[in-house]
Design an enzyme around this catalytic site. Sequence first.
Site, PDB file in Angstrom:
ATOM      1  N   MET A   8       0.804  -1.230   0.000  1.00 11.24           N
ATOM      2  CA  MET A   8       0.000   0.000   0.000  1.00 11.24           C
ATOM      3  C   MET A   8       0.837   1.280   0.000  1.00 11.24           C
ATOM      4  O   MET A   8       0.285   2.376   0.115  1.00 11.24           O
ATOM      5  CB  MET A   8      -0.962  -0.003   1.189  1.00 11.24           C
ATOM      6  CG  MET A   8      -1.916  -1.177   1.210  1.00 11.24           C
ATOM      7  SD  MET A   8      -2.866  -1.302  -0.313  1.00 11.24           S
ATOM      8  CE  MET A   8      -3.542  -2.941  -0.114  1.00 11.24           C
ATOM      9  N   CYS A   9       2.135   1.148  -0.113  1.00  8.13           N
ATOM     10  CA  CYS A   9       2.999   2.333  -0.176  1.00  8.13           C
ATOM     11  C   CYS A   9       2.928   2.979  -1.549  1.00  8.13           C
ATOM     12  O   CYS A   9       2.915   2.290  -2.571  1.00  8.13           O
ATOM     13  CB  CYS A   9       4.457   1.961   0.109  1.00  8.13           C
ATOM     14  SG  CYS A   9       4.851   1.847   1.844  1.00  8.13           S
ATOM     15  N   HIS A  10       2.932   4.302  -1.560  1.00  8.97           N
ATOM     16  CA  HIS A  10       2.981   5.035  -2.810  1.00  8.97           C
ATOM     17  C   HIS A  10       4.433   5.122  -3.284  1.00  8.97           C
ATOM     18  O   HIS A  10       5.330   5.323  -2.456  1.00  8.97           O
ATOM     19  CB  HIS A  10       2.448   6.461  -2.612  1.00  8.97           C
ATOM     20  CG  HIS A  10       1.013   6.515  -2.244  1.00  8.97           C
ATOM     21  ND1 HIS A  10       0.561   6.321  -0.958  1.00  8.97           N
ATOM     22  CD2 HIS A  10      -0.087   6.734  -2.995  1.00  8.97           C
ATOM     23  CE1 HIS A  10      -0.762   6.425  -0.934  1.00  8.97           C
ATOM     24  NE2 HIS A  10      -1.175   6.674  -2.154  1.00  8.97           N
ATOM     25  N   MET A  57       8.075   4.535   5.941  1.00  8.96           N
ATOM     26  CA  MET A  57       8.291   3.167   5.456  1.00  8.96           C
ATOM     27  C   MET A  57       9.594   3.073   4.662  1.00  8.96           C
ATOM     28  O   MET A  57      10.294   2.058   4.738  1.00  8.96           O
ATOM     29  CB  MET A  57       7.103   2.692   4.605  1.00  8.96           C
ATOM     30  CG  MET A  57       5.817   2.527   5.393  1.00  8.96           C
ATOM     31  SD  MET A  57       5.974   1.493   6.877  1.00  8.96           S
ATOM     32  CE  MET A  57       6.535  -0.034   6.186  1.00  8.96           C
ATOM     33  N   GLU A  58       9.934   4.104   3.946  1.00 12.10           N
ATOM     34  CA  GLU A  58      11.191   4.108   3.194  1.00 12.10           C
ATOM     35  C   GLU A  58      12.386   4.077   4.142  1.00 12.10           C
ATOM     36  O   GLU A  58      13.367   3.367   3.899  1.00 12.10           O
ATOM     37  CB  GLU A  58      11.247   5.325   2.263  1.00 12.10           C
ATOM     38  CG  GLU A  58      10.346   5.224   1.056  1.00 12.10           C
ATOM     39  CD  GLU A  58       8.842   5.395   1.335  1.00 12.10           C
ATOM     40  OE1 GLU A  58       8.049   5.121   0.431  1.00 12.10           O
ATOM     41  OE2 GLU A  58       8.465   5.797   2.453  1.00 12.10           O
ATOM     42  N   ASP A  96      24.047 -10.897   5.554  1.00 12.56           N
ATOM     43  CA  ASP A  96      24.406 -11.711   4.390  1.00 12.56           C
ATOM     44  C   ASP A  96      25.911 -11.744   4.163  1.00 12.56           C
ATOM     45  O   ASP A  96      26.483 -12.800   3.897  1.00 12.56           O
ATOM     46  CB  ASP A  96      23.703 -11.181   3.143  1.00 12.56           C
ATOM     47  CG  ASP A  96      24.095 -11.961   1.902  1.00 12.56           C
ATOM     48  OD1 ASP A  96      23.929 -13.198   1.897  1.00 12.56           O
ATOM     49  OD2 ASP A  96      24.589 -11.346   0.939  1.00 12.56           O
TER      50      ASP A  96
END
Length: 155
Positions: free
Chosen positions: A72-74, A109-110, A124
């Site tokens: 749902m992120c733009h 969110m970014e 990793d």
Amino acid sequence: MTHFNEQGRARMVDISGKEITVRTGVAITKVSMLPSTLLAIKEGRVGKGDVLAVAQVAGIQAAKRTSDWIPMCHPLPLTGVNIIFSDNGEDELYIEASVKTEGKTGVEMEALTCASAAALTIYDMCKALQKDMVIGPTLLKSKTGGKSGDYNLGV
């Protein structure tokens, strides 16, 4: 709630009527590891290369691609992404990711995705040295801009 349509199903929020403002988001996380693993990172002795340089690029790429991961992120035109690494001199590597845009929705969110991708990249690149590293907690440290105003965790 604006995240649901008239049938009660999830939707991407319509931000077309919102005002464009400068928005920032800062997220933090940490990777806990053995002192020998942290020392190998700091001394550039990890076989896969410069761990922090690769993690920096991974975090920036992740911030730019957040909408590909979070449904749902733009998609946002980011105006800046920065990652700062620090450590406690013993067994914790800290990551602070800062993201900035001028837009109609925030970059929290970014920033969280950026910090997470950097941490996962560190894991990793170092997993041959240590498989039991621990990532987190990952959290929003601060945000500015938008209708809901500023937020500061205070750490």
